[in-house]
Design an enzyme around this catalytic site. Structure first.
Site, short mmCIF file in Angstrom:
data_model
loop_
_atom_site.label_atom_id
_atom_site.label_comp_id
_atom_site.label_asym_id
_atom_site.label_seq_id
_atom_site.Cartn_x
_atom_site.Cartn_y
_atom_site.Cartn_z
CG HIS A 185 -1.07 9.09 3.50
ND1 HIS A 185 -1.19 7.74 3.78
CD2 HIS A 185 -0.63 9.64 4.65
CE1 HIS A 185 -0.81 7.50 5.03
NE2 HIS A 185 -0.47 8.64 5.58
CE1 TYR B 177 -1.51 3.78 12.78
CE2 TYR B 177 0.59 2.78 13.37
CZ TYR B 177 -0.23 3.40 12.43
OH TYR B 177 0.23 3.63 11.17
CG ASN C 45 -4.81 3.62 8.70
OD1 ASN C 45 -4.90 2.66 7.93
ND2 ASN C 45 -4.31 4.79 8.32
CD GLU D 278 -1.28 4.08 8.01
OE1 GLU D 278 -1.07 4.52 9.16
OE2 GLU D 278 -1.40 4.80 7.02
NE ARG E 32 -3.25 2.63 2.67
CZ ARG E 32 -3.17 3.46 3.70
NH1 ARG E 32 -2.54 3.12 4.81
NH2 ARG E 32 -3.75 4.63 3.66
CD GLU F 202 -4.57 7.70 10.24
OE1 GLU F 202 -4.25 8.78 10.78
OE2 GLU F 202 -4.07 6.62 10.56
#
Ligand code: PNW
Length: 467
Positions: A121, A299, A297, A363, A75, A168
């Site tokens: 992005h 984390y 995404n 992500e 990606r 995002e």
């Protein structure tokens, strides 16, 4: 042993401004990130993406390295101002920019690596920001974004089958227009909601175009990537349970509920009131259902309670400390990240139950604390990153095999250490160590870990004799 289905795709992710460098080469026009980095004090180490990992020049070497990692997919994002240097629908298209990405895509395919392409992005052409205020100007930006998307579908759509419109929007709106820590550095409590609206509209119109004019003949899919930290209530009290839902609403629902349900979440309506931009009936018709998959995404997980002072998160107190005083997991280099696999599993279940779309994890990754002050020899033995990926990969496997959540793909962030936005080069998220003095790449142990993990945890394709 439990395994992911044989068509599961996995790989690593990057973004144009974080890796390409060569900001003035090949006809590229400046983006808002070039301008933001040039302002003193905005980037922690005073750096910029001017050189980054030099991937505009080293891309062949990068593809070779990706190949050794055994990935099925990669990606990356396109730089809008490399393709249309001034950005707008009447501005010239830069054939050198098109040729660069075309060569990269063909090289990936030649090596059996499927491209997942992000259109935006965060690197808006600076010319559009100056000309009419960029994302703040609905009439102009929606048309210019759709034109840019069209140029990309025309140029690459015969070989690219996976499109992501935005990466995002939360970071763009909150970090870029509310807190001012990302480009273009605005501080406001009204602009984020205008940008929220315009980003979603631009996305939705690009998807409409793709579905009407390209999807059938090119046979691809298109969607948006949203980000979310799982929100873990501090304890089971009703106020903390309610706070956790509010946290999801402010981080994710502000985009996802519009795109997938056609409405803002109730808590967002209550708190933001008339600063929310209403959608017209025609706009809603374009927005509703405008994503073929749920791009995620994620984390970390935050422990949340009501009573904070930050409107952007719905007035929550967020942290990593549990009622018994213990920490959720291993602390990363960045303050906002600790390792907590169970939160990932719960988040995947929540998304599937709420939005009912197949999920691509676009992500997921970890920055080892103080990795930048280690020698290369030390840094490549990245035990904390391995612990992270071990936790998260297994949490995803449980979500798929036990909870039956349809996760279709997974991308680790990131393929390379790279320009970590306002943190500059001190924060390293890569599974590959980049020595910025020489631009030499050194695979970290985590790259080998993920290769082995996915080799073991994806089913072999059915052989002819099984059919
Ligand atoms: C993502 N936060 O951004 C981006 O998509 C990447 O470009 C970036 O390098 C990566 O995560 C690591 O940071 C985020 O403050 C930015 O919670 C900020 C946050 C999370 C993700």
């Amino acid at each position: 042993m439990a395994q992911l289905p044989s068509d599961f795709v996995w790989g690593f992710a990057t973004a144009s401004y974080q890796i390409e460098g060569s900001v003035a080469a090949g006809g590229r026009g400046p983006s808002i990130w070039d301008a933001f980095c040039a302002q003193p004090g905005k980037i922690r180490d005073g750096s910029s993406g001017e050189v980054a990992t030099d991937s505009y020049r080293l891309w062949r070497e990068d593809v070779e390295l990706l190949k050794t990692y055994g990935v099925k997919a990669y990606r990356f994002s396109l730089s809008w101002s490399r393709i249309i240097p001034l950005g707008g629908r009447t501005d010239p298209v830069n054939s050198e920019g098109i040729a660069f990405y075309r060569a990269l895509i063909e090289e990936l395919l030649k090596n059996g690596i499927e491209p997942f392409v992000t259109l935006y992005h965060w690197d808006l052409p600076q010319a559009l920001h100056e000309r009419y205020g960029g994302w703040l100007n609905k009439e102009e930006i929606v048309q210019d974004y759709v034109n840019y998307a069209k140029v990309c579908f025309e140029a690459f759509g015969d070989v690219v089958k996976n499109w992501i419109t935005h990466n995002e929007p939360w970071a763009v709106t909150i970090l870029g227009y509310e807190k001012g820590v990302f480009a273009p550095g605005h501080i406001s409590n009204t602009e984020p909601w205008i940008v929220n609206h315009n980003l979603i509209l631009a996305h939705a119109h690009a998807v409409k175009l793709y579905r009407e004019q390209y999807k059938e003949k090119q046979g691809g899919q298109i969607g948006i990537t949203l980000d979310c930290h799982w929100q873990l209530p501090y304890d089971d009290s009703p106020e903390n349970l309610e706070a956790a839902q509010r946290g999801i609403d402010f981080k994710l629902g502000r985009f996802a509920d519009l795109i997938y349900k056609g409405t803002y979440p109730e808590s967002v309506k209550r708190i933001i009131g008339d600063r929310l931009v209403e959608y017209t009936t025609e706009e809603l018709a374009v927005v509703l259902g405008s994503s073929d998959f749920f791009g995620l995404n994620t984390y970390t997980t935050q422990v949340v309670q009501p009573g904070g002072t930050d409107e952007s998160n719905g007035f929550l107190k967020t942290g990593f400390t549990l009622p018994d005083g213990s920490q959720l997991g291993t602390q990363a280099h960045v303050p906002w990240l600790q390792t907590y696999g169970p939160g990932f599993r719960t988040l995947l279940n929540y998304l599937w139950n709420t939005y009912k779309l197949p999920i691509y994890v676009t992500e997921n990754g970890f920055a080892v604390k103080n990795e930048n002050s280690l020698s290369i020899e030390e840094a490549i033995h990245d035990a904390d990153r391995i612990e992270y990926f071990h936790n998260y990969a297994n949490a995803m496997l449980q979500a798929v095999t036990e909870d039956k959540v349809p996760v279709k793909g997974y991308f680790g962030w990131s393929f390379l250490d790279n320009f970590e936005w306002a943190d500059g080069y001190q924060t390293r998220f890569g599974v590959t160590y980049v020595d910025y003095a020489t631009q030499k790449r050194y695979p970290k142990d985590s790259a080998r870990f993920l290769k082995k993990w996915f080799t073991e945890h994806i089913e072999a394709p059915a052989s002819d004799s099984d059919v």
